[in-house]
Design an enzyme around this catalytic site. Structure first.
Site, PDB file in Angstrom:
ATOM      1  N   ARG A 103      43.279  44.920  37.055  1.00 42.15           N
ATOM      2  CA  ARG A 103      42.303  44.245  37.915  1.00 42.15           C
ATOM      3  C   ARG A 103      42.772  42.827  38.227  1.00 42.15           C
ATOM      4  O   ARG A 103      43.776  42.346  37.661  1.00 42.15           O
ATOM      5  CB  ARG A 103      40.949  44.221  37.220  1.00 42.15           C
ATOM      6  N   ASP A 142      42.426  33.194  35.407  1.00 42.91           N
ATOM      7  CA  ASP A 142      42.845  31.813  35.649  1.00 42.91           C
ATOM      8  C   ASP A 142      43.674  31.289  34.480  1.00 42.91           C
ATOM      9  O   ASP A 142      44.773  30.768  34.663  1.00 42.91           O
ATOM     10  CB  ASP A 142      41.615  30.915  35.866  1.00 42.91           C
ATOM     11  N   GLU A 200      44.259  39.467  39.070  1.00 48.38           N
ATOM     12  CA  GLU A 200      45.561  38.987  39.529  1.00 48.38           C
ATOM     13  C   GLU A 200      46.667  39.186  38.485  1.00 48.38           C
ATOM     14  O   GLU A 200      47.703  39.782  38.757  1.00 48.38           O
ATOM     15  CB  GLU A 200      45.452  37.490  39.887  1.00 48.38           C
ATOM     16  N   ASP A 201      46.430  38.691  37.281  1.00 52.24           N
ATOM     17  CA  ASP A 201      47.547  38.671  36.337  1.00 52.24           C
ATOM     18  C   ASP A 201      47.899  40.066  35.813  1.00 52.24           C
ATOM     19  O   ASP A 201      49.075  40.446  35.776  1.00 52.24           O
ATOM     20  CB  ASP A 201      47.232  37.717  35.175  1.00 52.24           C
ATOM     21  N   SER A 202      46.897  40.844  35.405  1.00 55.43           N
ATOM     22  CA  SER A 202      47.214  42.199  34.912  1.00 55.43           C
ATOM     23  C   SER A 202      47.797  43.042  36.038  1.00 55.43           C
ATOM     24  O   SER A 202      48.635  43.919  35.812  1.00 55.43           O
ATOM     25  CB  SER A 202      45.974  42.875  34.311  1.00 55.43           C
ATOM     26  N   TYR A 239      39.494  36.262  32.683  1.00 55.30           N
ATOM     27  CA  TYR A 239      40.677  35.742  32.001  1.00 55.30           C
ATOM     28  C   TYR A 239      41.842  35.408  32.921  1.00 55.30           C
ATOM     29  O   TYR A 239      42.882  34.946  32.461  1.00 55.30           O
ATOM     30  CB  TYR A 239      41.170  36.782  30.979  1.00 55.30           C
TER      31      TYR A 239
HETATM   32  O1  TRH Z   1      40.203  38.699  33.990  1.00 52.70           O
HETATM   33  P1  TRH Z   1      40.497  38.943  35.413  1.00 52.70           P
HETATM   34  O2  TRH Z   1      39.487  39.681  36.135  1.00 52.70           O
HETATM   35  O3  TRH Z   1      40.756  37.577  36.150  1.00 52.70           O
HETATM   36  C1  TRH Z   1      40.275  37.306  37.423  1.00 52.70           C
HETATM   37  C2  TRH Z   1      41.329  37.206  38.460  1.00 52.70           C
HETATM   38  O4  TRH Z   1      42.353  36.327  38.129  1.00 52.70           O
HETATM   39  C3  TRH Z   1      40.691  36.779  39.747  1.00 52.70           C
HETATM   40  O5  TRH Z   1      41.675  36.623  40.742  1.00 52.70           O
HETATM   41  C4  TRH Z   1      39.977  35.474  39.520  1.00 52.70           C
HETATM   42  O6  TRH Z   1      39.352  35.062  40.654  1.00 52.70           O
HETATM   43  C5  TRH Z   1      38.983  35.664  38.444  1.00 52.70           C
HETATM   44  O7  TRH Z   1      39.632  36.085  37.273  1.00 52.70           O
HETATM   45  C6  TRH Z   1      38.236  34.408  38.145  1.00 52.70           C
HETATM   46  O8  TRH Z   1      41.866  39.759  35.542  1.00 52.70           O
HETATM   47  P2  TRH Z   1      43.370  39.316  35.365  1.00 52.70           P
HETATM   48  O9  TRH Z   1      43.770  38.383  36.459  1.00 52.70           O
HETATM   49  O10 TRH Z   1      44.131  40.541  35.243  1.00 52.70           O
HETATM   50  O11 TRH Z   1      43.439  38.550  33.997  1.00 52.70           O
HETATM   51  C7  TRH Z   1      43.321  39.177  32.757  1.00 52.70           C
HETATM   52  C8  TRH Z   1      44.173  38.477  31.730  1.00 52.70           C
HETATM   53  O12 TRH Z   1      43.862  38.972  30.441  1.00 52.70           O
HETATM   54  C9  TRH Z   1      45.665  38.717  31.931  1.00 52.70           C
HETATM   55  O13 TRH Z   1      46.387  37.534  31.663  1.00 52.70           O
HETATM   56  C10 TRH Z   1      46.005  39.746  30.868  1.00 52.70           C
HETATM   57  C11 TRH Z   1      45.056  39.343  29.776  1.00 52.70           C
HETATM   58  N1  TRH Z   1      44.736  40.407  28.805  1.00 52.70           N
HETATM   59  C12 TRH Z   1      45.168  40.235  27.499  1.00 52.70           C
HETATM   60  O14 TRH Z   1      45.811  39.230  27.177  1.00 52.70           O
HETATM   61  N2  TRH Z   1      44.855  41.201  26.606  1.00 52.70           N
HETATM   62  C13 TRH Z   1      44.167  42.328  26.919  1.00 52.70           C
HETATM   63  O15 TRH Z   1      43.915  43.182  26.039  1.00 52.70           O
HETATM   64  C14 TRH Z   1      43.759  42.497  28.285  1.00 52.70           C
HETATM   65  C15 TRH Z   1      42.988  43.726  28.674  1.00 52.70           C
HETATM   66  C16 TRH Z   1      44.042  41.508  29.191  1.00 52.70           C
END
Ligand code: TRH
Length: 390
Positions: A284, A15, A286-288, A13
């Site tokens: 985990r 990106d 980037e965004d979280s 999620y």
């Molecule tokens: O989902 P991710 O593992 O995304 C990753 C990273 O961006 C990584 O760098 C990239 O290469 C890869 O994707 C393809 O983790 P991230 O970045 O934390 O993103 C999760 C998103 O989900 C963030 O915007 C928060 C959102 N989220 C919700 O909206 N609700 C929820 O309940 C949770 C747990 C997360």
């Protein structure tokens, strides 16, 4: 200015999480006309239930959301084009970026031209890294090998010499308000307000994380631990650890000192609130990871695993920055816990969490320090305005 933001979802999620936040902020705070092109609207819908995954095009919270389909329709390229995370723009779109304007009406009925003398800006929005080289590469121009176009690399980062971090206006004030009075939030979530003798943690991680070791450590902890686990792949790992056939949102597990609640995957703004309300957040990607820093609560980061352990260098780079000014023993415990969480070693939760007061003060100061710098959307707008008239 009109903006086209292109997002191809590789996995997970992150990106779309970043692109969606950026799109909303550009529209709401900078008055930009934003079109977000995303190949998987269903992923957007999970974090923004206002989005409708069945629609090709929709206006969602002031952003025009378009399903990115191939063949790509003929559209007039916007004034600023964001290629998120090297997602590769459609060839026809890149070709249209070179055409003189005004152009004939495009397939979506747009004919607006760039203002006299203005240049179209093409940005490659990169992934976040705390490494030092980022400062040197941020804003660098890369001429197209064949076409009269230049792409600029825009790097998010932790220092003023980078593109900064996404941070909406009023975010920290909203956080402070909730942290001051979290009872209502816990009530909405259907859970009792935590008591000070327990550690309330949120858990968001990849499959590869040593989840059973963490659950063992929590169950054996000297202090009660309440874990909030949003729905996702980790739920199956927890069910198997607990010897249960399956778990769904609303279910709980109780083992030793650990009480774990499975909660639904939340809209993005509610997930922020969860981070603000917890004592410690496992995050985990980037965004979280960034949002946990704005939460100003101790965090444990699982970095997105890359080939040849490249991610270990990035993890160290972040820990080096983050641990500056942190007491030596707390820094050692934080580093050891991160190493184990990212590489599967022994997880000594009690040793980590006995530093909670120091870690809490440190992370508050860290968030305050980060907030001194301009946010990513404002930096991006300034950068594009500066490049616009050569
Ligand atoms: O989902 P991710 O593992 O995304 C990753 C990273 O961006 C990584 O760098 C990239 O290469 C890869 O994707 C393809 O983790 P991230 O970045 O934390 O993103 C999760 C998103 O989900 C963030 O915007 C928060 C959102 N989220 C919700 O909206 N609700 C929820 O309940 C949770 C747990 C997360």
């Amino acid at each position: 200015m009109r903006w086209d933001i292109f997002c191809r979802i590789i996995d997970n999620y992150g990106d779309i999480g970043v692109c969606w936040r950026l799109s909303q902020q550009l529209a709401a705070e900078h008055g930009m006309a934003v079109r977000l092109w995303v190949d998987d609207v269903a992923s957007l819908q999970r974090m923004c239930p206002d989005a409708d995954a069945s629609r090709e095009v929709q206006n969602c919270r002031g952003v025009e959301v378009w399903r990115w389909i191939e063949p790509f329709p003929y559209v007039m390229p916007a004034d600023v084009v964001i290629e998120a995370f090297g997602c590769e723009l459609p060839e026809s779109y890149v070709a249209a970026m070179t055409l003189p304007s005004p152009q004939p009406l495009d397939q979506v009925g747009d004919r607006r031209a760039l203002p006299e003398g203005a240049k179209r800006i093409w940005i490659n929005l990169e992934y976040l890294s705390a490494e030092r080289w980022v400062e040197g590469c941020h804003g660098m121009a890369s001429p197209h090998p064949r076409l009269p176009l230049t792409k600029y690399f825009f790097f998010p980062g932790f220092t003023a010499a980078t593109g900064g971090l996404l941070r909406e206006n009023g975010l920290l004030a909203q956080r402070d308000a909730l942290q001051h009075n979290p009872a209502q939030w816990w009530y909405q979530l259907g859970l009792p307000c935590p008591i000070s003798t327990e550690a309330t943690v949120s858990l968001f991680c990849y499959d590869s994380a040593p989840v059973s070791k963490l659950l063992d450590a929590w169950a054996a902890s000297t202090m009660p631990v309440r874990c909030l686990l949003p729905e996702g792949k980790t739920v199956a790992q927890v069910a198997s650890w607990a010897g249960q056939p399956g778990l769904t949102p609303g279910d709980s597990v109780q083992r030793g000192s650990l009480t774990l609640h499975v909660i639904p995957f939340m809209p993005q703004e509610d997930y922020d609130r969860l981070l603000w309300a917890c004592d410690c957040n496992f995050v985990r990607g980037e965004d979280s990871f960034v949002r946990a820093q704005w939460a100003a609560r101790p965090l444990v980061w699982q970095i997105y695993p890359q080939q040849d352990n490249v991610h270990q260098v990035k993890l160290e780079a972040f820990l080096d920055r983050y641990c500056q000014g942190l007491a030596e023993d707390a820094a050692a415990a934080l580093r050891a816990f991160h190493q184990s969480w990212n590489s599967g070693g022994r997880l000594d939760w009690d040793d980590f969490w006995r530093h909670r007061a120091v870690l809490q003060d440190h992370t508050t100061a860290w968030a305050g320090q980060l907030a001194q710098a301009a946010d990513l959307a404002s930096n991006l707008v300034r950068f594009c305005k500066n490049q616009r008239y050569p």
